[in-house]
Design a protein around this motif. Sequence first.
Motif, PDB file in Angstrom:
ATOM      1  N   GLY A  69       0.774  -1.228   0.000  1.00 62.96           N
ATOM      2  CA  GLY A  69       0.000   0.000   0.000  1.00 62.96           C
ATOM      3  C   GLY A  69       0.802   1.273   0.000  1.00 62.96           C
ATOM      4  N   THR A  70       2.128   1.194  -0.187  1.00 61.90           N
ATOM      5  CA  THR A  70       2.956   2.404  -0.169  1.00 61.90           C
ATOM      6  C   THR A  70       3.071   3.051  -1.551  1.00 61.90           C
ATOM      7  N   GLY A  71       2.625   2.363  -2.602  1.00 63.95           N
ATOM      8  CA  GLY A  71       2.652   2.966  -3.930  1.00 63.95           C
ATOM      9  C   GLY A  71       3.792   2.495  -4.813  1.00 63.95           C
ATOM     10  N   ARG A  77       3.767   6.352   7.741  1.00 66.53           N
ATOM     11  CA  ARG A  77       4.072   6.870   9.072  1.00 66.53           C
ATOM     12  C   ARG A  77       5.441   7.557   9.119  1.00 66.53           C
ATOM     13  N   GLU A  78       6.315   7.274   8.142  1.00 66.61           N
ATOM     14  CA  GLU A  78       7.635   7.894   8.108  1.00 66.61           C
ATOM     15  C   GLU A  78       7.648   9.181   7.285  1.00 66.61           C
ATOM     16  N   ARG A  79       6.543   9.521   6.657  1.00 68.63           N
ATOM     17  CA  ARG A  79       6.450  10.773   5.889  1.00 68.63           C
ATOM     18  C   ARG A  79       5.127  11.465   6.233  1.00 68.63           C
ATOM     19  N   PRO A  80       4.987  11.910   7.478  1.00 71.61           N
ATOM     20  CA  PRO A  80       3.705  12.466   7.939  1.00 71.61           C
ATOM     21  C   PRO A  80       3.267  13.706   7.165  1.00 71.61           C
ATOM     22  N   ALA A  81       4.219  14.456   6.586  1.00 69.58           N
ATOM     23  CA  ALA A  81       3.832  15.660   5.849  1.00 69.58           C
ATOM     24  C   ALA A  81       3.072  15.331   4.569  1.00 69.58           C
ATOM     25  N   SER A 136      -0.735   5.547  12.842  1.00 76.34           N
ATOM     26  CA  SER A 136       0.453   4.914  12.259  1.00 76.34           C
ATOM     27  C   SER A 136       0.235   4.379  10.841  1.00 76.34           C
ATOM     28  N   TRP A 137      -1.003   4.248  10.390  1.00 74.84           N
ATOM     29  CA  TRP A 137      -1.341   3.802   9.030  1.00 74.84           C
ATOM     30  C   TRP A 137      -0.631   2.502   8.619  1.00 74.84           C
ATOM     31  N   PRO A 138      -0.919   1.401   9.297  1.00 75.45           N
ATOM     32  CA  PRO A 138      -0.298   0.120   8.914  1.00 75.45           C
ATOM     33  C   PRO A 138      -0.664  -0.311   7.505  1.00 75.45           C
ATOM     34  N   GLY A 139      -1.839   0.119   7.003  1.00 71.73           N
ATOM     35  CA  GLY A 139      -2.230  -0.206   5.632  1.00 71.73           C
ATOM     36  C   GLY A 139      -1.818   0.840   4.621  1.00 71.73           C
ATOM     37  N   ASN A 140      -1.096   1.867   5.087  1.00 68.83           N
ATOM     38  CA  ASN A 140      -0.512   2.898   4.243  1.00 68.83           C
ATOM     39  C   ASN A 140      -1.553   3.638   3.401  1.00 68.83           C
ATOM     40  N   ILE A 141      -1.203   3.959   2.159  1.00 72.36           N
ATOM     41  CA  ILE A 141      -2.043   4.849   1.347  1.00 72.36           C
ATOM     42  C   ILE A 141      -3.392   4.217   1.048  1.00 72.36           C
ATOM     43  N   ARG A 142      -3.425   2.925   0.815  1.00 68.06           N
ATOM     44  CA  ARG A 142      -4.684   2.254   0.518  1.00 68.06           C
ATOM     45  C   ARG A 142      -5.639   2.367   1.701  1.00 68.06           C
ATOM     46  N   GLU A 143      -5.127   2.216   2.910  1.00 70.72           N
ATOM     47  CA  GLU A 143      -5.962   2.349   4.102  1.00 70.72           C
ATOM     48  C   GLU A 143      -6.466   3.786   4.239  1.00 70.72           C
ATOM     49  N   LEU A 144      -5.589   4.763   3.990  1.00 74.72           N
ATOM     50  CA  LEU A 144      -5.988   6.163   4.078  1.00 74.72           C
ATOM     51  C   LEU A 144      -7.111   6.477   3.088  1.00 74.72           C
ATOM     52  N   GLU A 145      -6.999   5.950   1.875  1.00 72.16           N
ATOM     53  CA  GLU A 145      -8.044   6.180   0.875  1.00 72.16           C
ATOM     54  C   GLU A 145      -9.387   5.643   1.353  1.00 72.16           C
ATOM     55  N   ASN A 146      -9.390   4.440   1.901  1.00 71.97           N
ATOM     56  CA  ASN A 146     -10.641   3.837   2.382  1.00 71.97           C
ATOM     57  C   ASN A 146     -11.238   4.629   3.546  1.00 71.97           C
ATOM     58  N   VAL A 147     -10.366   5.106   4.432  1.00 72.40           N
ATOM     59  CA  VAL A 147     -10.841   5.877   5.586  1.00 72.40           C
ATOM     60  C   VAL A 147     -11.503   7.174   5.129  1.00 72.40           C
ATOM     61  N   ILE A 148     -10.893   7.870   4.182  1.00 70.42           N
ATOM     62  CA  ILE A 148     -11.460   9.131   3.689  1.00 70.42           C
ATOM     63  C   ILE A 148     -12.756   8.880   2.926  1.00 70.42           C
ATOM     64  N   HIS A 149     -12.806   7.807   2.147  1.00 67.01           N
ATOM     65  CA  HIS A 149     -14.031   7.467   1.420  1.00 67.01           C
ATOM     66  C   HIS A 149     -15.189   7.275   2.406  1.00 67.01           C
ATOM     67  N   TYR A 150     -14.929   6.508   3.463  1.00 67.14           N
ATOM     68  CA  TYR A 150     -15.978   6.263   4.468  1.00 67.14           C
ATOM     69  C   TYR A 150     -16.369   7.556   5.183  1.00 67.14           C
ATOM     70  N   ALA A 151     -15.367   8.375   5.528  1.00 70.56           N
ATOM     71  CA  ALA A 151     -15.640   9.621   6.246  1.00 70.56           C
ATOM     72  C   ALA A 151     -16.522  10.550   5.422  1.00 70.56           C
ATOM     73  N   LEU A 152     -16.311  10.590   4.118  1.00 67.97           N
ATOM     74  CA  LEU A 152     -17.140  11.435   3.250  1.00 67.97           C
ATOM     75  C   LEU A 152     -18.587  10.935   3.191  1.00 67.97           C
ATOM     76  N   ILE A 153     -18.752   9.638   3.335  1.00 63.98           N
ATOM     77  CA  ILE A 153     -20.106   9.066   3.296  1.00 63.98           C
ATOM     78  C   ILE A 153     -20.894   9.431   4.558  1.00 63.98           C
ATOM     79  N   VAL A 154     -20.223   9.413   5.709  1.00 64.05           N
ATOM     80  CA  VAL A 154     -20.943   9.572   6.979  1.00 64.05           C
ATOM     81  C   VAL A 154     -20.860  10.979   7.581  1.00 64.05           C
ATOM     82  N   CYS A 155     -19.996  11.836   7.059  1.00 68.96           N
ATOM     83  CA  CYS A 155     -19.821  13.150   7.695  1.00 68.96           C
ATOM     84  C   CYS A 155     -21.068  14.024   7.514  1.00 68.96           C
ATOM     85  N   ARG A 156     -21.216  14.997   8.393  1.00 70.66           N
ATOM     86  CA  ARG A 156     -22.355  15.916   8.356  1.00 70.66           C
ATOM     87  C   ARG A 156     -21.841  17.356   8.216  1.00 70.66           C
TER      88      ARG A 156
END
Length: 412
Positions: free
Chosen positions: A54-56, A194-198, A234-254
Amino acid sequence: MPERLLTLPESSASSLSIRAKALVFHDPASLQLLRDVERIARSEATVLVTGETGTGKELIARHIHAVSGRTGPFVAVNCGAFSETLIDAELFGHESGAFTGASHARAGWFEAANGGTLFLDEIGDLPLGLQVKLLRVLQERQVVRLGSRRGIPLDVRLVAATNIDLARAVEAQHFRADLYYRLSVASVRLPPLRERPADILPLVRHFISVYRSRLHLEDVSVSEAAQEALTQYSWPGNIRELENVIHYALIVCRDQTIEPHDIRLLPLTNRPAQAADASVLRVGGLGSGGTANAHDRHAPSAFVPAAGAAVGAGASVASAAGVFEPSAGLALLQSACQALLDAGWPDLFDTVESTLVHTAFAHAGSNQVRAARLLGITRNMMRTQLKRHGLLQGDDLQADAAEANASSASIA
């Protein structure tokens, strides 16, 4: 600060598995990495890209191809997607009648990538026999199809990638040293998120822009508290995990704002595996904090020698301390083996091997790739061990065969 973005094409027939779909270079270390990659790309050197899942890695491989100036195609192949019986013909091609079912000649992936770049992902899953053949192709710059004796000249730039430590695999005799040195002429280590937080928040903004339009949302913002939660994870699933988290957040956010409670984080472990002491041998899932459920159908039969009580007590003390030390785990393992040897345990090697395979497979949630990574072996080797120790039976074997057939059909 300048920022660079790499993305996968919307549709790619050559990509055989889901990968990170975007890679942002915003962190200073990431920008330096990109500059190094682009210098390597302009050469003809074989490249080995290493990094966690998942790091690309495929994005880096595609960028190497784009910058190289090669006019041929970019072909991506996942070495772990094929069974050992299929991957030879898939990579190198075959002639008519080379094996049962080969009704006509077919070019392999090397020929398909002629003039361009061949990306071999999960190169560590390549069986030892095929590693010899790959080494010969790289040395002679030609490929011989299965069932043929005639070499076909090639002009292919090879980029390989792996999420395992190939140097350790060489030491364990799971990977050929000569092929390792041939592949790593130019090595690129892609650091985990997790090693490139910026890079995290720029990636968040990118995924918001991608999914916001698909979900027909107006401008969406991320609260400061949510930003802090995203950058501290810490994002153990790296970029792929981040993408899924943001997708879900957009679905449920108000109210068009992502808040901390919209961010669903599901860490698989308390700490990244890479944080463990790299100098200490990691043995399966021993002491990693996870235990198999009692009802797990893959759990091995328990065996405890008479002298094992002291070992068990030591393990309890280690657990009570709250922090597991790998060196302590090895000491416990050595004590258990010594007790079994003293007791004259029959078929000790097979028993220990079977227990290790069962435990790793259960610890990995019956996931072959994850279990192989825990043990530091390839997926094909893991599959062989699972069959040997009775963990792939009936429906599992049929599903395994169906997966191989589906992978073959998808690239036919």
